[in-house]
Motif scaffolding. Structure first.
Motif, PDB file in Angstrom:
ATOM      1  N   ILE A  10      28.862  32.168  -4.165  1.00 17.70           N
ATOM      2  CA  ILE A  10      28.393  31.475  -3.065  1.00 17.70           C
ATOM      3  C   ILE A  10      27.428  30.629  -3.421  1.00 17.70           C
ATOM      4  O   ILE A  10      26.304  30.707  -3.863  1.00 17.70           O
ATOM      5  N   VAL A  67      36.289  34.008   8.520  1.00 16.98           N
ATOM      6  CA  VAL A  67      35.070  34.668   7.925  1.00 16.98           C
ATOM      7  C   VAL A  67      33.911  34.163   8.693  1.00 16.98           C
ATOM      8  O   VAL A  67      33.242  35.196   9.416  1.00 16.98           O
ATOM      9  N   GLU A  68      33.602  33.094   9.020  1.00  9.54           N
ATOM     10  CA  GLU A  68      32.557  32.569   9.434  1.00  9.54           C
ATOM     11  C   GLU A  68      32.939  30.930   9.786  1.00  9.54           C
ATOM     12  O   GLU A  68      33.662  30.515   9.140  1.00  9.54           O
ATOM     13  N   SER A 105      25.698  34.171   6.943  1.00  8.15           N
ATOM     14  CA  SER A 105      26.867  35.022   7.668  1.00  8.15           C
ATOM     15  C   SER A 105      27.484  35.976   6.711  1.00  8.15           C
ATOM     16  O   SER A 105      27.607  37.005   6.836  1.00  8.15           O
ATOM     17  N   TYR A 106      27.530  35.647   5.257  1.00 15.04           N
ATOM     18  CA  TYR A 106      28.294  36.419   4.241  1.00 15.04           C
ATOM     19  C   TYR A 106      27.213  37.648   3.840  1.00 15.04           C
ATOM     20  O   TYR A 106      27.839  38.491   3.420  1.00 15.04           O
ATOM     21  N   ALA A 111      32.094  43.345   2.597  1.00 18.85           N
ATOM     22  CA  ALA A 111      33.472  42.993   1.819  1.00 18.85           C
ATOM     23  C   ALA A 111      33.760  43.829   0.704  1.00 18.85           C
ATOM     24  O   ALA A 111      32.952  44.500   0.068  1.00 18.85           O
ATOM     25  N   MET A 115      29.148  39.964  -4.202  1.00 14.54           N
ATOM     26  CA  MET A 115      28.889  38.587  -3.821  1.00 14.54           C
ATOM     27  C   MET A 115      27.416  38.129  -4.620  1.00 14.54           C
ATOM     28  O   MET A 115      26.520  38.831  -4.699  1.00 14.54           O
TER      29      MET A 115
END
Ligand SMILES: Nc1nc2c(ncn2[C@@H]2O[C@H](COP(=O)(O)OP(=O)(O)O)[C@@H](O)[C@H]2O)c(=O)[nH]1
Ligand SMILES: Nc1ncnc2c1ncn2[C@@H]1O[C@H](COP(=O)(O)OP(=O)(O)O)[C@@H](O)[C@H]1O
Length: 190
Positions: A10, A67-68, A105-106, A111, A115
């Motif tokens: 990300i 997802v967001e 948010s992630y 998940a 990440m």
């Protein structure tokens, strides 16, 4: 494919900090697929639908399964389950560019993939402006973009994102590449 092996890098940072440049480097050197996200902003010169973004109308934007999603400088942006799935079908490691709110948010979602969060920094605001101007946007457009609440906010890493993020200074490109290569080397098999 083993779900546990999947990885999402990300990438966030100020506008013009080099997020797209880094994402392109990861695609060309490592073959990491890009997660294409959705936006209602108009394509810039040279940008292509389904390659740079899914360019959406206000109506079509709402039809995705997000997802967001966020509002940034007056436009909608969102990452969809469909977009993530498409990327992971092509490579085990995928990359996504998000604003810092999206990245936060992630950090909160559960998940099936690992990440990795990177925040890209540029030494000075002047350098940022120069880079955005070099990208071919008009001075007026650049000023407007840098003045938005979201762009101002993303000039600095938010405190609640910091514990999750690797901060990468993108000053000289050859040093940035070296840093990225090192990070990926270190992360291998971990
Ligand atoms: N939260 C979130 N942010 C996104 C998404 N797609 C793009 N962004 C962010 O939206 C912001 C504006 O992107 P863009 O219009 O391409 O401008 P740029 O940053 O100047 O290249 C950037 O901070 C991107 O990281 C998304 O799906 N979700
Ligand atoms: N290390 C660097 N040195 C000089 N220019 C850079 C560097 N990294 C990126 N750029 C240039 O800066 C501009 C903004 O980079 P870009 O990747 O589009 O930023 P972002 O996606 O974060 O908005 C582009 O013209 C890009 O080629």
């Amino acid at each position: 494919m083993d779900g546990k092996m999947q990885r999402l890098i990300i990438i966030c940072g100020a506008t013009g900090s080099g997020k797209t440049t880094i994402q392109n480097y990861l695609a060309s050197k490592y073959g990491f697929e890009r997660v294409i996200t959705h936006t209602t902003r108009a394509p810039r010169k040279g940008e292509e639908d389904k390659k740079d973004y899914y360019f959406e109308s206000e109506e079509s934007f709402l039809k995705n399964h997000f997802v967001e999603q966020v509002k940034y400088a007056g436009f909608q942006y969102g990452s969809s389950h469909e977009g993530l799935k498409r990327a992971f079908e092509k490579s085990k490691t995928a990359t996504i560019i998000l604003d810092t709110q999206g990245a936060i948010s992630y950090t909160k979602i559960v998940a099936a993939f690992e990440m990795i969060f990177w925040y890209i920094e540029v030494p000075s605001e002047k350098q940022l402006e120069m880079r955005i101007l070099n990208r071919g946007q008009s001075e007026e457009e650049v000023k407007k973009r840098l003045a938005s609440v979201e762009a101002r906010r993303d000039m600095k890493i938010p405190q609640n994102l910091e514990p999750f993020c690797e901060i990468i200074e993108n000053a000289l490109w050859k040093d940035t590449k070296r840093k990225i290569d090192k990070l990926l080397e270190f992360g291998r098999d971990n």
